[in-house]
Design a protein around this motif. Structure first.
Motif, mmCIF file in Angstrom:
data_model
loop_
_atom_site.group_PDB
_atom_site.id
_atom_site.type_symbol
_atom_site.label_atom_id
_atom_site.label_comp_id
_atom_site.label_asym_id
_atom_site.label_seq_id
_atom_site.Cartn_x
_atom_site.Cartn_y
_atom_site.Cartn_z
ATOM 1 N N VAL A 185 0.783 -1.156 0.063
ATOM 2 C CA VAL A 185 -0.021 -0.013 -0.073
ATOM 3 C C VAL A 185 0.817 1.219 0.007
ATOM 4 O O VAL A 185 2.239 1.020 0.262
ATOM 5 C CB VAL A 185 -1.080 0.096 1.086
ATOM 6 N N ASP A 186 0.260 2.442 -0.361
ATOM 7 C CA ASP A 186 1.076 3.535 -0.542
ATOM 8 C C ASP A 186 0.766 4.624 0.634
ATOM 9 O O ASP A 186 -0.625 4.979 0.293
ATOM 10 C CB ASP A 186 0.994 3.987 -1.957
ATOM 11 N N ALA A 187 1.300 4.800 1.668
ATOM 12 C CA ALA A 187 0.927 5.632 2.582
ATOM 13 C C ALA A 187 0.912 7.090 2.180
ATOM 14 O O ALA A 187 1.908 7.456 1.573
ATOM 15 C CB ALA A 187 1.556 5.383 4.068
ATOM 16 N N LEU A 188 -0.048 7.994 2.586
ATOM 17 C CA LEU A 188 0.149 9.228 2.299
ATOM 18 C C LEU A 188 0.677 9.966 3.590
ATOM 19 O O LEU A 188 0.655 9.867 4.575
ATOM 20 C CB LEU A 188 -1.315 9.960 2.111
ATOM 21 N N TYR A 189 1.581 11.116 3.067
ATOM 22 C CA TYR A 189 2.195 11.939 4.001
ATOM 23 C C TYR A 189 2.277 13.403 3.627
ATOM 24 O O TYR A 189 1.969 13.649 2.415
ATOM 25 C CB TYR A 189 3.561 11.401 4.286
ATOM 26 N N VAL A 190 2.513 14.287 4.697
ATOM 27 C CA VAL A 190 2.778 15.816 4.307
ATOM 28 C C VAL A 190 3.822 16.239 5.210
ATOM 29 O O VAL A 190 3.847 15.669 6.335
ATOM 30 C CB VAL A 190 1.208 16.583 4.650
ATOM 31 N N GLY A 206 2.908 13.613 -0.383
ATOM 32 C CA GLY A 206 3.617 12.623 -1.237
ATOM 33 C C GLY A 206 3.200 11.316 -0.534
ATOM 34 O O GLY A 206 2.147 11.066 0.116
ATOM 35 N N ILE A 207 3.894 10.181 -1.196
ATOM 36 C CA ILE A 207 3.437 8.774 -0.637
ATOM 37 C C ILE A 207 4.822 7.819 -0.502
ATOM 38 O O ILE A 207 5.907 8.257 -1.101
ATOM 39 C CB ILE A 207 2.618 8.168 -1.935
ATOM 40 N N THR A 208 4.592 6.978 0.501
ATOM 41 C CA THR A 208 5.709 6.165 0.600
ATOM 42 C C THR A 208 5.224 4.710 0.766
ATOM 43 O O THR A 208 4.096 4.441 1.221
ATOM 44 C CB THR A 208 6.499 6.467 1.864
ATOM 45 N N PRO A 209 5.740 3.851 -0.239
ATOM 46 C CA PRO A 209 5.258 2.514 -0.134
ATOM 47 C C PRO A 209 5.416 1.648 1.264
ATOM 48 O O PRO A 209 6.511 1.862 1.892
ATOM 49 C CB PRO A 209 6.095 1.710 -1.260
ATOM 50 N N VAL A 210 4.333 0.832 1.528
ATOM 51 C CA VAL A 210 4.511 -0.074 2.761
ATOM 52 C C VAL A 210 4.271 -1.468 2.551
ATOM 53 O O VAL A 210 3.259 -1.681 1.701
ATOM 54 C CB VAL A 210 3.633 0.509 3.896
ATOM 55 N N GLY A 240 -5.643 3.312 9.117
ATOM 56 C CA GLY A 240 -6.632 2.803 8.366
ATOM 57 C C GLY A 240 -6.313 2.104 6.948
ATOM 58 O O GLY A 240 -6.862 1.037 6.501
ATOM 59 N N LEU A 241 -5.561 2.470 6.148
ATOM 60 C CA LEU A 241 -4.798 2.020 4.943
ATOM 61 C C LEU A 241 -4.321 0.624 5.366
ATOM 62 O O LEU A 241 -4.453 -0.051 4.591
ATOM 63 C CB LEU A 241 -3.891 2.965 4.339
ATOM 64 N N MET A 242 -3.606 0.706 6.408
ATOM 65 C CA MET A 242 -2.977 -0.751 6.605
ATOM 66 C C MET A 242 -3.830 -1.899 7.098
ATOM 67 O O MET A 242 -3.664 -2.950 6.864
ATOM 68 C CB MET A 242 -1.848 -0.456 7.837
ATOM 69 N N ALA A 243 -5.054 -1.278 7.528
ATOM 70 C CA ALA A 243 -5.980 -2.205 8.019
ATOM 71 C C ALA A 243 -6.633 -2.759 7.032
ATOM 72 O O ALA A 243 -6.758 -4.088 6.921
ATOM 73 C CB ALA A 243 -7.044 -1.518 9.085
ATOM 74 N N GLY A 244 -6.997 -2.008 6.118
ATOM 75 C CA GLY A 244 -7.449 -2.539 4.751
ATOM 76 C C GLY A 244 -6.136 -3.194 3.992
ATOM 77 O O GLY A 244 -6.807 -4.450 3.289
ATOM 78 N N MET A 293 -4.571 -10.968 3.675
ATOM 79 C CA MET A 293 -5.290 -12.097 4.537
ATOM 80 C C MET A 293 -6.156 -12.769 3.685
ATOM 81 O O MET A 293 -6.653 -14.270 3.817
ATOM 82 C CB MET A 293 -5.968 -11.616 5.829
ATOM 83 N N THR A 294 -7.008 -11.911 2.897
ATOM 84 C CA THR A 294 -7.776 -12.746 1.889
ATOM 85 C C THR A 294 -7.484 -13.080 0.587
ATOM 86 O O THR A 294 -8.068 -13.615 -0.292
ATOM 87 C CB THR A 294 -9.315 -11.806 1.676
ATOM 88 N N GLY A 295 -6.047 -12.644 0.247
ATOM 89 C CA GLY A 295 -5.454 -12.907 -1.093
ATOM 90 C C GLY A 295 -6.035 -12.063 -2.251
ATOM 91 O O GLY A 295 -5.905 -12.422 -3.359
ATOM 92 N N ALA A 296 -6.703 -10.823 -1.832
ATOM 93 C CA ALA A 296 -7.201 -9.908 -2.734
ATOM 94 C C ALA A 296 -6.073 -8.879 -3.244
ATOM 95 O O ALA A 296 -5.356 -8.420 -2.408
ATOM 96 C CB ALA A 296 -8.322 -9.443 -2.239
ATOM 97 N N PRO A 297 -5.821 -8.806 -4.444
ATOM 98 C CA PRO A 297 -4.966 -7.781 -4.977
ATOM 99 C C PRO A 297 -5.300 -6.347 -4.789
ATOM 100 O O PRO A 297 -6.620 -6.088 -4.831
ATOM 101 C CB PRO A 297 -4.776 -8.224 -6.568
ATOM 102 N N ILE A 298 -4.285 -5.500 -4.669
ATOM 103 C CA ILE A 298 -4.626 -4.052 -4.302
ATOM 104 C C ILE A 298 -4.419 -3.386 -5.654
ATOM 105 O O ILE A 298 -3.373 -3.416 -6.198
ATOM 106 C CB ILE A 298 -3.722 -3.575 -3.159
ATOM 107 N N ASP A 299 -5.454 -2.455 -5.909
ATOM 108 C CA ASP A 299 -5.257 -1.476 -7.348
ATOM 109 C C ASP A 299 -4.198 -0.497 -7.102
ATOM 110 O O ASP A 299 -4.197 0.264 -5.984
ATOM 111 C CB ASP A 299 -6.690 -0.585 -7.418
ATOM 112 N N PRO A 300 -3.156 -0.736 -7.863
ATOM 113 C CA PRO A 300 -2.028 0.277 -7.733
ATOM 114 C C PRO A 300 -2.398 1.780 -7.613
ATOM 115 O O PRO A 300 -1.411 2.456 -7.240
ATOM 116 C CB PRO A 300 -1.066 -0.391 -8.647
ATOM 117 N N LYS A 301 -3.624 2.000 -8.236
ATOM 118 C CA LYS A 301 -3.772 3.532 -8.431
ATOM 119 C C LYS A 301 -4.730 3.990 -7.424
ATOM 120 O O LYS A 301 -5.360 5.151 -7.602
ATOM 121 C CB LYS A 301 -4.409 3.539 -10.028
#
Length: 640
Positions: free
Chosen positions: A25-30, A41-45, A112-116, A122-130
């Motif tokens: 996931v890409d975490a947003l920061y300021v 910006g964003i930083t990958p996690v 919240g992003l990391m919980a999602g 855990m469910t094996g669902a791919p995350i949309d990179p956009k």
């Protein structure tokens, strides 16, 4: 298995990967400061989960540099992992969790992003990179407000993000650059992207993966009503406290009529009247649980008012030793706590509801223990102050200035002594009125210990985060030690002391150690008390973070909330918390055979508070979380 995914109490089984699964996931920061405008910006996690055959707590945080992840980030990872587990009907110990980030990163706005993201792994669902989002995760799965969203959105759009999630109620968010409110939907649209409002972790999962995650259907509000037996038992206790209050109130009226109440005691009289009137109003509406709670508050203020005046009378007569002796006598009233703990610990419940009742009584008794520690701490200061008056003249001792100073010193002490007494009495009364029919149940003590460890570890991260955010800053600004800052803050925010002390319950000296030794570390009593304490720490620390970080509360001179920075977001968060309380109740009813009476009580109190002022509404949020917590605990105990 997700319990209660339809209104006929059906459930849904979700296949989970049987090996390690990863998600990014890409975490947003300021970034702010340094004389340059705020930029986002964003930083990958990188997130990873895997089945955990060891059944131990394993939450790992990996960093590129030593100290690269801050305490806020760590706390966010822990809560995200617990929420993700709970949503899937699992314990934290069923999986291993890890979050890996590069560079230096801190803040809880990505939780919240990391919980999602954890749910996706855990469910094996791919995350949309956009896709990405911002927002703090709360213990019940709701998403709370954060700052700097316009800059975060612009920074993420520059990196190619097209769908951006933001906390519900925050469509108008303040720009860190201009200080003006920005419409996030318009901002995103202007730059070729879409802004999506997110209420809870289920919507976060849908945003990230495009998939629906089954969730419990809330029971009706009518289903959350207390049963007749509990209502009747509460009614009896309510009348008892009503009589106690009437006796105290008659004394206050006499003093007030004679014009003998100093200003501070006049304020305490007003609180007594306010809580008493509210209790009677709620009682007339049939909300006896909420009325009972408010009556306890009224009695606490009333008895503190009268006792303060009694001790003040001794001071005015020059009987300083008598005043100190009365304080010592009042302090001794809390020494019956051990007997109450022993009575709770001697229970041998045979139903799941009985185990919850035992836990609830432990929670109340532990809060009484915290109040006693706080009262003892303040009493030492009060006694020291009274000692300075020993050689003063009758003129000085009888002056209004001295009277006001004595009352100001005594009032907090006696309020907390009153809370100590009220809570320890309540713990015993809970064993009488919090009864319910539920499934027969034999507790797995090792699993309870693992649950306690899970909540304790998460709460320790939360308390550390809060220390760096509030306590350390108070220490620096006031020029005092961290311990002194902790003590000073606890006087106005006792929930902080409760969270802090409960994270250390297992290693505490004094009464906790005696109970642990006497019962045995592997006993049912110590297991349930440890779980009760760790849940207090987990939810209290989360509520403190929500108040002082996420919501941005402001308090008046009486430490009551009079302003919330993100009031619109809070309103929506409160509505989501109410719905989640009823959703968790359905899952509990399936797992335990009944909605926990503790969940119903907390829900009734929350509904009553929700109609009050801002301070009441913030309390309502905590009560909705309490309602959800008892339902979730019922499910976890039933599963084990």
């Amino acid at each position: 298995m997700i319990l209660g995914t339809d209104d006929k109490n059906g459930s849904t089984v979700i296949p989970l990967p049987d090996a390690q699964s990863k998600a990014t996931v890409d975490a947003l920061y300021v970034t702010q400061g340094g004389g340059v405008p705020a930029t986002g910006g964003i930083t990958p996690v990188k997130l990873a989960t895997a089945p955990n055959p060891d059944q131990t707590v394993q939450v790992g945080l990996y960093e590129e540099f030593n100290g690269g992840t801050g305490p806020q980030w760590r706390a966010g990872v822990w809560v995200a992992a617990i929420v993700a587990s709970t949503v899937l009907g699992k314990d934290l110990t069923d999986f291993t969790f890890s979050a890996s980030s590069g560079g230096y990163i801190d803040g809880a706005s990505a939780s919240g992003l990391m919980a999602g993201g954890f749910l996706a792994a855990m469910t094996g669902a791919p995350i949309d990179p956009k896709v990405t989002m911002t927002g703090i995760i709360n213990p019940d799965g709701t998403i709370g407000p954060v700052g700097g969203i316009p800059e975060k959105f612009l920074g993420s759009i520059e990196k190619g993000k097209k769908r951006l999630g933001y906390p519900i109620g925050m469509r108008k968010a303040k720009s860190e650059v201009t200080g003006e409110d920005v419409d996030l939907v318009d901002l995103a649209k202007k730059h070729g992207a879409e802004a999506v409002e997110i209420a809870d972790v289920h919507e976060a999962y849908k945003l990230l993966t495009g998939r629906e995650l089954p969730e419990p259907v809330p029971v009706s509000e009518a289903d959350m009503a207390l049963d007749k037996g509990t209502t009747a038992a509460l009614e009896e206790k309510y009348k008892d406290w009503q009589k106690r209050l009437a006796k105290e109130w008659s004394s206050i009226v006499q003093l007030d009529s004679a014009g003998k109440l100093p200003t501070v005691l006049g304020t305490m009289r007003d609180y007594t009247k306010t809580y008493s009137d509210l209790a009677e109003s709620l009682h007339k509406k049939g909300r006896v649980g909420a009325a009972y709670q408010r009556m306890l508050y009224a009695w606490t203020f009333a008895t503190a008012t009268n006792t303060t005046y009694d001790i003040l009378g001794k001071v005015r007569k020059g009987d300083i030793n008598g005043a100190i002796a009365e304080l010592d006598t009042l302090g001794a009233l809390g020494k019956n706590q051990e007997a109450v703990f022993q009575k709770i610990g001697a229970l041998r419940p045979k139903t799941l509801g009985g185990h919850l009742q035992m836990m609830a009584a432990f929670k109340t008794a532990l809060r009484s223990y915290v109040y006693r520690q706080l009262a003892e701490q303040i009493t030492l200061q009060t006694v020291a102050y009274l000692g300075t008056l020993a050689n003063q003249s009758p003129t000085i001792l009888g002056s209004s200035a001295t009277g006001d100073a004595v009352v100001a010193a005594l009032a907090p002490t006696l309020l907390y002594l009153g809370r100590t007494s009220a809570e320890i009495t309540l713990a015993l009364q809970q064993l009488e009125f919090e009864k319910e029919d539920s499934v027969m149940y034999m507790c797995s003590i090792p699993n309870v210990q693992r649950m306690a460890t899970s909540f304790s570890s998460a709460s320790a991260a939360g308390v550390t985060y809060f220390d760096t955010m509030v306590i350390d800053e108070l220490s620096k600004s006031a020029g005092i030690t961290v311990d002194e800052a902790r003590n000073r803050f606890s006087i106005v925010e006792p929930d902080y002391l409760a969270a802090y002390m409960m994270t250390k319950l297992s290693d505490s000296e004094g009464l906790p150690k005696e109970l642990k030794t006497g019962w045995g570390e592997k006993s049912l009593a110590w297991g349930l008390m440890s779980l009760a304490g760790s849940e207090i720490a987990y939810y209290d620390s989360a509520e403190l973070i929500a108040k002082y970080y996420s919501l941005g509360i402001h308090t008046d001179e009486n430490n009551k909330v009079d302003k919330i920075m993100f009031e619109s977001a809070f309103t929506n968060m409160l509505a989501s918390a109410e719905r989640n309380a009823r959703a968790n109740a359905r899952a509990a009813r399936i797992a335990a055979g009944a909605i926990p009476v503790q969940a119903k009580l907390a829900y009734e109190i929350a509904i009553a508070l929700r109609d009050g002022d801002l301070n009441d509404k913030v309390e309502a949020l905590g009560e909705f979380w309490t309602s959800s917590s008892f339902s979730q605990t019922a499910v976890m105990l039933a599963r084990n």
